[in-house]
Design an enzyme around this catalytic site. Structure first.
Site: not given
Length: 188
Positions: A149, A110
């Site tokens: 993440h 992303h």
């Protein structure tokens, strides 16, 4: 030595973005904004520009599309080669928001897509630089905030996105031009 530094870096920033600043307002902002930065959303934006833009915007849409595909190719190579587990799978006290992803963590796809787009936007439309970069940062931070993440995944994704965009814009224009020409011929 480097591994120890990265561990401290990740621990420090995941503590700030996933734990300290957590609140119901940010929960909503981060959850919804993170999806805009994904490769699928970025691809949809590119295709929309291609289909509905004038000549200049269409070329820009193709450049975005090629840069995103280029960057995501490397994201997938790194993810499959390195196989780093996501934070919520290895850390006990992390806010997970119920997200369960099947792929690996490093680098953040992303973040790569959003920084790739922000860089292409900034190169072609410098007046949008501040907005584009701030939005890419928001998406990167959202990935840490949501616990999917580590901060180093996001940092690597940002660098990969920027480098990919520069490579496509300055050294890899032939596929952009080719796709643009094919689309123009089909459209006529």
């Amino acid at each position: 030595m480097m591994k120890k530094f990265l561990f401290k870096f990740d621990d420090y920033f995941i503590n700030i973005f996933n734990k300290r600043i957590k609140n119901s307002y940010f929960d909503k902002i981060m959850f919804y904004s993170t999806n805009i930065g994904g490769a699928i959303s970025s691809t949809i934006i590119s295709i929309t520009l291609i289909l509905f833009g004038d000549e200049e915007i269409r070329f820009f849409g193709f450049e975005l599309l090629v840069a995103i595909v280029f960057s995501q190719f490397f994201v997938q190579i790194f993810k499959r080669t390195l196989g780093r587990q996501r934070p919520y799978k290895v850390l006990d006290d992390i806010n997970t928001f119920g997200i369960d992803m099947k792929d690996y963590s490093f680098p953040s796809g992303h973040t790569t897509a959003s920084f790739c787009m922000a860089t292409i936007i900034s190169i072609n439309y410098p007046q949008l630089l501040t907005f584009a970069i701030l939005f890419a940062f928001l998406i990167g931070i959202s990935r840490i905030y949501l616990g999917v993440h580590f901060p180093s995944d996001v940092l690597a994704g940002a660098m990969l996105g920027v480098v990919s965009a520069f490579i496509v814009h300055y050294y890899f224009q032939w596929p952009v031009q080719l796709l643009h020409n094919i689309f123009t011929m089909i459209e006529l």
